[in-house]
Design an enzyme around this catalytic site. Structure first.
Site, PDB file in Angstrom:
ATOM      1  N   SER A   1     -23.440  36.801   5.114  1.00  0.00           N
ATOM      2  CA  SER A   1     -22.811  37.749   4.739  1.00  0.00           C
ATOM      3  C   SER A   1     -21.629  37.832   6.018  1.00  0.00           C
ATOM      4  O   SER A   1     -20.439  38.080   5.838  1.00  0.00           O
ATOM      5  CB  SER A   1     -23.156  38.813   4.473  1.00  0.00           C
TER       6      SER A   1
ATOM      7  N   HIS B   1     -21.131  42.170   9.748  1.00  0.00           N
ATOM      8  CA  HIS B   1     -19.975  41.961   8.733  1.00  0.00           C
ATOM      9  C   HIS B   1     -18.656  42.239   9.622  1.00  0.00           C
ATOM     10  O   HIS B   1     -17.707  41.654   9.500  1.00  0.00           O
ATOM     11  CB  HIS B   1     -19.890  42.967   7.590  1.00  0.00           C
TER      12      HIS B   1
END
Length: 287
Positions: A208, A265
Site C-alpha cells: 500500500s 502511506h
C-alpha cells in the site's frame, strides 16, 4: 533544407501520441516550447503540409500505443498477453503471491521474520523487535524493501494486487519497465523508513505504501505533462485520499481490525508526488 514550423499548439494539448506516430513513420522532427505554445518543426514546407494533414486525421497518433493499458487490449487479448506486455508488473504480483503462500497469509512468522523491516523473535505471547541499526549491521539490506511483499490476509493481498496491476501497468506502459522497477523500490524505501521513523520498531508490510507512491506519481506527472496513460478514472484520486484520511483517524484500530501503517502511506504518497513533479517537468520540457 531549413526547418519550418508545421504546427503551433497550446502546451495543454497532449502531443505524445502523435509524436510516437511520427517516430514510427520515421518522420524527422523536433518539438520546442515558445511563448506558451508547442512548436513542431520539420525539414521543408512540403513535409510540413503532410504532417498537418496527418495530424488532422490522427491527432492522438496511434491510439493503441497511447491508450492506457487498462483499455488498450482487444477482446481477443488474453491475460497472458497483457502480462507479457507488462513484465515488471507481472513479476511483482507473482512474487507477492509466492511470498503470501510461503508466509501462510501472514501467519508463518518464521518466514516473515526474514522479510520484515527489522528482525524479531517471538517468545510466548510477546514479540521482540530489533532496531534497524542492529539489523543492518548484520548485512541484511534486503529488509529495506522486502516488507512490501508481506501481506496479512486475503483481503489485504487482493486490494493491493488489484491497485498495483492498475497503476503499475500504466507507468510501465508510459515510462518503461526499468522506471517502474526503480519507482517501486524507491517508494518501498520511502514508505518503510517513514513508518519506522514514525512508529519505531514494529511489524508491518504490504504494497500500500508503494501504491500511494504510484498514485502520487501519476497524479502530478499528469498535471504537468497530460497524457492518456496517467489519466485516472474520475474519483479515484479523491477516493484514495479519503481512504487515507479515514485510516489516519484510528477507526480501524478502535474497531480491532488491526493496525494501519499510516506513516507508510503518507511517506509513499509524498515520494510519489516528488517523482511525479520531476518526471512531469522533464517530460513537459522535452515535449
Amino acid at each position: 533544407m531549413s526547418a519550418v514550423v508545421a504546427m503551433r499548439l497550446p502546451v495543454q494539448v497532449d502531443l505524445s501520441g502523435f509524436i510516437t506516430l511520427l517516430r514510427r513513420l520515421q518522420v524527422p522532427h523536433r518539438v520546442s516550447e515558445e511563448a506558451g505554445e508547442q512548436v513542431l518543426w520539420v525539414p521543408g514546407e512540403q513535409l510540413a503540409e503532410q504532417v498537418r494533414e496527418l495530424y488532422a486525421r490522427y491527432p492522438q497518433g496511434d491510439a493503441a500505443a497511447e491508450m492506457p493499458p487498462a483499455v488498450a487490449s482487444t477482446s481477443g487479448d488474453g491475460l497472458l498477453a497483457r502480462l507479457w506486455r507488462s513484465p515488471v508488473t507481472a513479476v511483482m504480483l507473482v512474487l507477492t503471491l509466492v511470498v503470501f503462500g510461503i508466509t501462510a497469509a501472514g501467519e508463518n512468522f518464521a518466514a516473515i521474520r526474514w522479510l520484515s523491516f527489522t528482525d524479531f523473535r517471538i517468545q510466548g505471547d510477546s514479540i521482540y523487535l530489533n532496531y534497524l541499526a542492529a539489523t543492518l549491521a548484520e548485512g541484511e539490506w534486503w529488509r529495506l524493501v522486502t516488507p512490501m511483499l508481506i501481506h496479512f490476509g486475503w483481503l489485504h493481498l487482493a486490494m493491493n494486487s488489484l491497485w498495483y496491476w492498475e497503476l503499475g501497468r500504466r507507468i510501465e506502459h508510459r515510462q518503461g519497465a526499468v522506471s517502474l522497477l526503480a519507482l517501486t523500490l524507491l517508494f518501498s524505501l520511502a514508505s518503510n523508513f517513514a513508518q519506522y521513523l514514525w512508529g519505531g520498531p514494529s511489524l508491518f508490510g504490504g504494497l500500500s505504501g508503494v501504491l500511494y507512491g504510484l498514485l502520487g506519481h501519476c497524479w502530478l506527472y499528469q498535471r504537468l505533462a497530460p497524457n492518456d496513460s496517467y489519466r485516472l478514472p474520475p474519483g479515484v484520486l479523491v477516493m484514495m485520499l479519503v481512504w487515507l484520511l479515514i485510516c489516519m483517524t484510528g477507526i480501524f484500530e478502535l474497531l480491532q481490525f488491526g493496525a494501519i501503517a499510516n506513516a507508510a502511506h503518507v511517506g509513499g504518497l509524498l515520494a510519489g508526488c516528488v517523482t511525479g513533479l520531476l518526471g512531469g517537468a522533464l517530460a513537459r520540457r522535452h515535449r
